[in-house]
Scaffold this motif. Structure first.
Motif, mmCIF file in Angstrom:
data_model
loop_
_atom_site.group_PDB
_atom_site.id
_atom_site.type_symbol
_atom_site.label_atom_id
_atom_site.label_comp_id
_atom_site.label_asym_id
_atom_site.label_seq_id
_atom_site.Cartn_x
_atom_site.Cartn_y
_atom_site.Cartn_z
ATOM 1 N N UNK A 71 0.794 -1.106 0.048
ATOM 2 C CA UNK A 71 0.083 0.125 -0.210
ATOM 3 C C UNK A 71 0.998 1.259 0.060
ATOM 4 N N UNK A 72 0.573 2.346 -0.665
ATOM 5 C CA UNK A 72 -0.609 2.566 -1.164
ATOM 6 C C UNK A 72 -0.957 1.958 -2.793
ATOM 7 N N UNK A 73 0.041 1.404 -3.301
ATOM 8 C CA UNK A 73 0.065 0.979 -4.767
ATOM 9 C C UNK A 73 -1.324 0.299 -5.065
ATOM 10 N N UNK A 74 -1.651 -0.857 -4.467
ATOM 11 C CA UNK A 74 -2.984 -1.589 -4.992
ATOM 12 C C UNK A 74 -4.045 -0.553 -4.907
ATOM 13 N N UNK A 75 -4.420 0.342 -3.847
ATOM 14 C CA UNK A 75 -5.602 1.227 -3.817
ATOM 15 C C UNK A 75 -5.361 2.339 -4.993
ATOM 16 N N UNK A 76 -4.016 2.889 -5.223
ATOM 17 C CA UNK A 76 -3.995 3.750 -6.363
ATOM 18 C C UNK A 76 -4.588 2.892 -7.797
ATOM 19 N N UNK A 104 -9.639 -4.090 -5.786
ATOM 20 C CA UNK A 104 -7.838 -4.487 -5.676
ATOM 21 C C UNK A 104 -8.109 -5.852 -5.887
ATOM 22 N N UNK A 105 -8.810 -6.678 -5.214
ATOM 23 C CA UNK A 105 -8.794 -8.247 -5.616
ATOM 24 C C UNK A 105 -9.094 -8.544 -7.072
ATOM 25 N N UNK A 135 -7.527 13.606 -3.898
ATOM 26 C CA UNK A 135 -8.156 12.812 -4.794
ATOM 27 C C UNK A 135 -9.134 11.599 -4.222
ATOM 28 N N UNK A 136 -9.664 11.956 -3.055
ATOM 29 C CA UNK A 136 -10.529 11.098 -2.569
ATOM 30 C C UNK A 136 -9.978 9.932 -1.676
ATOM 31 N N UNK A 137 -8.598 10.070 -1.323
ATOM 32 C CA UNK A 137 -7.741 9.150 -0.578
ATOM 33 C C UNK A 137 -7.783 9.862 0.874
ATOM 34 N N UNK A 138 -8.551 9.147 1.769
ATOM 35 C CA UNK A 138 -8.627 9.323 3.140
ATOM 36 C C UNK A 138 -7.433 8.317 3.660
ATOM 37 N N UNK A 139 -6.211 8.758 3.834
ATOM 38 C CA UNK A 139 -5.080 7.936 4.352
ATOM 39 C C UNK A 139 -4.901 6.942 2.838
ATOM 40 N N UNK A 140 -4.658 5.568 3.063
ATOM 41 C CA UNK A 140 -4.683 4.783 1.873
ATOM 42 C C UNK A 140 -5.589 3.884 1.734
ATOM 43 N N UNK A 158 -9.506 4.109 1.500
ATOM 44 C CA UNK A 158 -10.638 4.403 0.929
ATOM 45 C C UNK A 158 -11.028 3.506 -0.173
ATOM 46 N N UNK A 159 -12.216 2.716 -0.289
ATOM 47 C CA UNK A 159 -12.496 1.955 -1.371
ATOM 48 C C UNK A 159 -13.933 1.892 -1.988
#
Length: 492
Positions: A65-70, A85-86, A128-133, A135-136
């Protein structure tokens, strides 16, 4: 460092990520650049990805993280649907439900705490909508099943009993809110809604989030039941508006979380019609993300939950959104039935009937716009059908005419000019398409709306590919690139 998390010699190529990557049309270098840019926007300055790192991900390396979320966010935006992500063959980090999930406790104190926590994080980060890493987006049963609990009756007892157990701070005036103060809070929400319609979601989003956070501070005090319910109603409207503005500027996970919190607040307020309106906004987002099945489930939930309390205007809006969902699913008979129900129900609207401000947007212009877009969407699903395009044409034309006389709903005017342009494309009329799209350009420059910009660019790009030899279309492409150059999105 690029976030290397894979080790061992038994790695296998990540076929899922490879499939999405191939269909995206991106090169490895372009994906690396987008990951780095998004990481900088969210404050993850330690991320530095290159072509070789992307190649290792495709070969099976698991990034941290945060690569998968990005990557999930980038592919979701690329394909206009939820790409989890999955689904990319990556491992998701553990996420705190209070920050990232939608399956939240339906109780007053927790609702206040969650809105306060989320709005504070949004104000602090706004990246850009990322609260930490963590949020999905949620979709499918993970979204629908928790929302169905909206219908479960609240525990017995006055709303005031649901306030936090901690002793209130009596030094705050919030414990004795006057009628004029409550009126002013509601008037401010109306003002924010007008700004959104006129200027787009990008101009005042932070102000709305800030106001929402202030209202949650008030909700943490002790109030009489009627005041608590009124404050929850204000919080619900502000949270819905924060979600709508986030959706408008492309912050999809953030938008969904605000919508969910708004639904919780509307339940605490005991306002079923307002809850149905929140669900309609969630449904619209699911249509945008190419999840029409989810959209339809949400609309049916809204209709069932407010069937005895919603005004004809609200019911007509829900029927129109039902038609939009059916259109995206390619079900023409159900689209026509829902469109007819929307029109018949709207005919029952009494001009003098008192209604909440949040539904006043659904005018004759909006009714025509929704129904026209349903026929237009059917045309695309049916392989660019001229039959459905011809049904869309007069209804969209009427929407454009009505919005052209409206000084407030400028974003809707722009979206329907673009919608009319797409109808002309379906009818193989490139010159008319170019003329309508050209009218939308100055509006798009004034309205800070990623939805308007994206739809305009897509329409012009489609016209340019199909009719590259038509002079009006070629000129339009040049005008658009000068008027709305594509730049990295701003934090809002």
């Amino acid at each position: 460092m690029g976030g290397n998390g894979g080790t061992g010699a038994d790695k296998r190529p990540n076929a899922q990520l490879g499939s999405w990557f191939e269909r995206s049309g991106w090169s490895k270098g372009e994906l690396a650049r987008q990951v780095n840019r998004r990481a900088r926007q969210m404050g993850a300055h330690h991320v530095s990805t290159d072509t070789s790192r992307v190649r290792r991900w495709l070969d099976g390396e698991q990034p941290r993280e945060p690569i998968p979320r990005i990557l999930s966010e980038l592919f979701s935006e690329r394909f206009g649907c939820v790409v989890g992500v999955e689904e990319l063959g990556l491992r998701a980090a553990h996420r705190s439900p209070s920050v990232s999930g939608v399956d939240l406790p339906w109780a007053g104190p927790q609702t206040v705490s969650l809105i306060s926590e989320f709005s504070r994080s949004d104000l602090m980060l706004a990246r850009r909508g990322f609260l930490g890493t963590s949020l999905a987006l949620s979709a499918g049963p993970a979204l629908i099943e928790p929302m169905q609990r909206w219908l479960v009756p609240a525990p017995a007892g006055p709303a005031g009993d649901a306030r936090p157990a901690a002793a209130p701070d009596r030094s705050k005036r919030a414990t004795q809110l006057s009628q004029p103060e409550l009126d002013l809070l509601e008037a401010t929400t109306v003002m924010f809604r007008q700004w959104d319609a006129q200027c787009g979601g990008g101009l005042r989003r932070k102000a709305v989030v800030g106001q929402l956070h202030e209202v949650t501070d008030l909700l943490q005090e002790s109030h009489p039941e009627r005041v608590s319910k009124r404050l929850f109603k204000i919080a619900a409207e502000l949270a819905e508006l924060a979600g709508w503005m986030s959706y408008d500027v492309g912050l999809q996970p953030t938008a969904q979380k605000y919508f969910v919190l708004a639904l919780h607040a509307s339940k605490e307020a005991g306002d079923r019609p307002l809850g149905s309106y929140v669900l309609s906004s969630m449904s619209r987002q699911m249509i945008h993300l190419d999840r029409p099945d989810d959209a339809l489930e949400l609309i049916h939930l809204a209709q069932y939950g407010s069937r005895e309390t919603a005004t004809p205007r609200t019911q007509a809006m829900l029927y129109a959104m039902e038609a939009r969902a059916y259109a995206s699913m390619g079900q023409p008979s159900k689209v026509k039935r829902a469109v007819r129900m929307a029109e018949d129900t709207f005919a029952d609207v009494s001009p003098g009937e008192p209604e909440p401000d949040w539904i006043r947007f659904f005018s004759e212009a909006e009714l025509n716009a929704e129904n026209a877009h349903s026929y237009r969407d059917l045309a695309y699903v049916a392989g660019r059908s001229p039959t459905y395009a011809s049904l869309a044409h007069p209804v969209m034309e009427r929407a454009v005419e009505l919005f052209g006389k409206d000084d407030v709903h400028q974003r809707s005017y722009a979206l329907n000019l673009i919608g009319m342009a797409t109808v002309h494309l379906l009818q193989k009329e490139p010159e008319q398409c170019a003329a309508l799209a050209r009218q939308a350009i100055p509006l798009a420059k004034r309205v800070r709306s990623e939805r308007v910009n994206t739809r305009l660019r897509k329409t012009v790009a489609t016209a340019s590919r199909t009719y590259e030899d038509v002079a009006e279309v070629a000129q339009l492409g040049e005008e658009l690139s000068q008027a709305l150059p594509e730049t990295a999105p701003e934090a809002v």
